[in-house]
Write a protein that holds these residues in place. Structure first.
Motif, short mmCIF file in Angstrom:
data_model
loop_
_atom_site.label_atom_id
_atom_site.label_comp_id
_atom_site.label_asym_id
_atom_site.label_seq_id
_atom_site.Cartn_x
_atom_site.Cartn_y
_atom_site.Cartn_z
N GLU A 3 13.07 22.38 -14.43
CA GLU A 3 12.80 21.83 -15.77
C GLU A 3 12.71 20.31 -15.75
N GLU A 4 13.46 19.67 -14.86
CA GLU A 4 13.50 18.21 -14.88
C GLU A 4 12.34 17.59 -14.12
N PHE A 5 11.98 18.13 -12.97
CA PHE A 5 10.98 17.47 -12.14
C PHE A 5 9.75 18.29 -11.85
N ASP A 6 9.57 19.47 -12.43
CA ASP A 6 8.36 20.25 -12.30
C ASP A 6 8.06 20.61 -10.84
N ILE A 7 8.92 21.41 -10.22
CA ILE A 7 8.73 21.87 -8.85
C ILE A 7 7.85 23.12 -8.89
N LYS A 8 6.72 23.10 -8.14
CA LYS A 8 5.79 24.21 -8.12
C LYS A 8 5.50 24.60 -6.68
N ILE A 9 4.96 25.80 -6.48
CA ILE A 9 4.54 26.24 -5.15
C ILE A 9 3.40 25.33 -4.69
N GLY A 10 3.49 24.88 -3.43
CA GLY A 10 2.48 23.99 -2.87
C GLY A 10 2.77 22.52 -3.10
N ARG A 11 3.80 22.22 -3.86
CA ARG A 11 4.14 20.83 -4.18
C ARG A 11 4.93 20.20 -3.04
N ARG A 12 4.63 18.96 -2.70
CA ARG A 12 5.40 18.21 -1.69
C ARG A 12 6.65 17.67 -2.35
N VAL A 13 7.80 17.92 -1.74
CA VAL A 13 9.09 17.51 -2.28
C VAL A 13 9.92 16.85 -1.19
N ARG A 14 11.00 16.21 -1.63
CA ARG A 14 11.98 15.69 -0.68
C ARG A 14 13.36 16.04 -1.20
N HIS A 15 14.31 16.10 -0.29
CA HIS A 15 15.70 16.40 -0.65
C HIS A 15 16.35 15.09 -1.08
N VAL A 16 17.12 15.10 -2.13
CA VAL A 16 17.71 13.87 -2.65
C VAL A 16 18.68 13.23 -1.67
N ASP A 17 19.26 14.01 -0.77
CA ASP A 17 20.24 13.48 0.18
C ASP A 17 19.67 13.12 1.54
N VAL A 18 18.39 13.43 1.81
CA VAL A 18 17.81 13.20 3.13
C VAL A 18 16.64 12.24 2.99
N ALA A 19 16.79 11.03 3.48
CA ALA A 19 15.75 10.02 3.36
C ALA A 19 14.58 10.32 4.29
N GLY A 20 13.36 10.20 3.77
CA GLY A 20 12.16 10.29 4.58
C GLY A 20 11.72 11.68 4.99
N SER A 21 12.47 12.71 4.68
CA SER A 21 12.12 14.07 5.09
C SER A 21 11.43 14.78 3.92
N THR A 22 10.21 15.25 4.14
CA THR A 22 9.47 15.93 3.09
C THR A 22 9.19 17.37 3.47
N ALA A 23 8.96 18.19 2.45
CA ALA A 23 8.70 19.61 2.66
C ALA A 23 7.68 20.08 1.63
N ILE A 24 7.09 21.23 1.89
CA ILE A 24 6.16 21.87 0.96
C ILE A 24 6.85 23.11 0.41
N VAL A 25 6.82 23.27 -0.91
CA VAL A 25 7.41 24.45 -1.54
C VAL A 25 6.49 25.64 -1.23
N ARG A 26 7.04 26.67 -0.60
CA ARG A 26 6.25 27.85 -0.19
C ARG A 26 6.39 29.01 -1.17
N ARG A 27 7.60 29.28 -1.65
CA ARG A 27 7.78 30.40 -2.58
C ARG A 27 9.12 30.26 -3.31
N PHE A 28 9.20 30.94 -4.43
CA PHE A 28 10.44 30.98 -5.17
C PHE A 28 11.27 32.14 -4.63
N TYR A 29 12.55 31.92 -4.49
CA TYR A 29 13.44 32.91 -3.91
C TYR A 29 14.18 33.61 -5.04
N SER A 30 15.30 33.13 -5.42
CA SER A 30 16.08 33.66 -6.54
C SER A 30 16.63 32.43 -7.25
N TYR A 31 16.28 32.28 -8.52
CA TYR A 31 16.61 31.05 -9.23
C TYR A 31 18.07 30.67 -9.00
#
Length: 144
Positions: A3-31
């Protein structure tokens, strides 16, 4: 979807605690869990959406002046091709005024909206809304 940052499948994201590391959202698991593929290693992992924030591209900062007033404006693209969906965040340095000259919001007001399209074909994905600095994505808030 986060709800806060609009995370979607295929979207490039980063973890708030890991600097410089990016990932692609592949699928939703269990909310609130999603499966992401880390770009540096190619490995998949399950992450909590609350700790993922989207990566924005080619953000620009400029001063804009209109009949509404003067603002510092940050525009950041969602995709790396510098086209399509983007966010526009404005911090008003003068009061926001209505067309008649009446003050709508005081100076210091921050407004946010998501748009898509180019030039005259701009389509609002979300109506402009007033936000506080703490609600903004950390990368965009740092530019203001």
């Amino acid at each position: 979807m986060n709800e806060e940052f609009d995370i979607k499948i295929g979207r490039r994201v980063r973890h708030v605690d890991v600097a410089g590391s990016t990932a692609i959202v592949r699928r939703f698991y269990s909310y609130p869990l999603v499966t992401v593929e880390w770009e540096s290693t190619g490995r998949e992992s399950t992450e909590n959406m609350a700790y993922l924030v989207p990566v924005f591209y080619k953000s620009t900062v400029r001063e804009v002046t209109s009949y509404r007033g003067t603002a510092i404006q940050v525009m950041a693209y969602v995709n790396c091709n510098r086209e399509g969906e983007r966010v526009v965040v404005s911090r008003w340095t003068t009061p926001i005024r209505k067309k008649g000259g009446e003050i709508e919001q005081p100076a210091g007001t921050i407004t946010y909206r998501r748009i898509t399209g180019a030039g005259l074909s701009v389509e609002e994905l979300e109506p402009e809304c007033i936000v506080v600095l703490e609600q903004l994505h950390p990368d965009i808030a740092a530019r203001l």
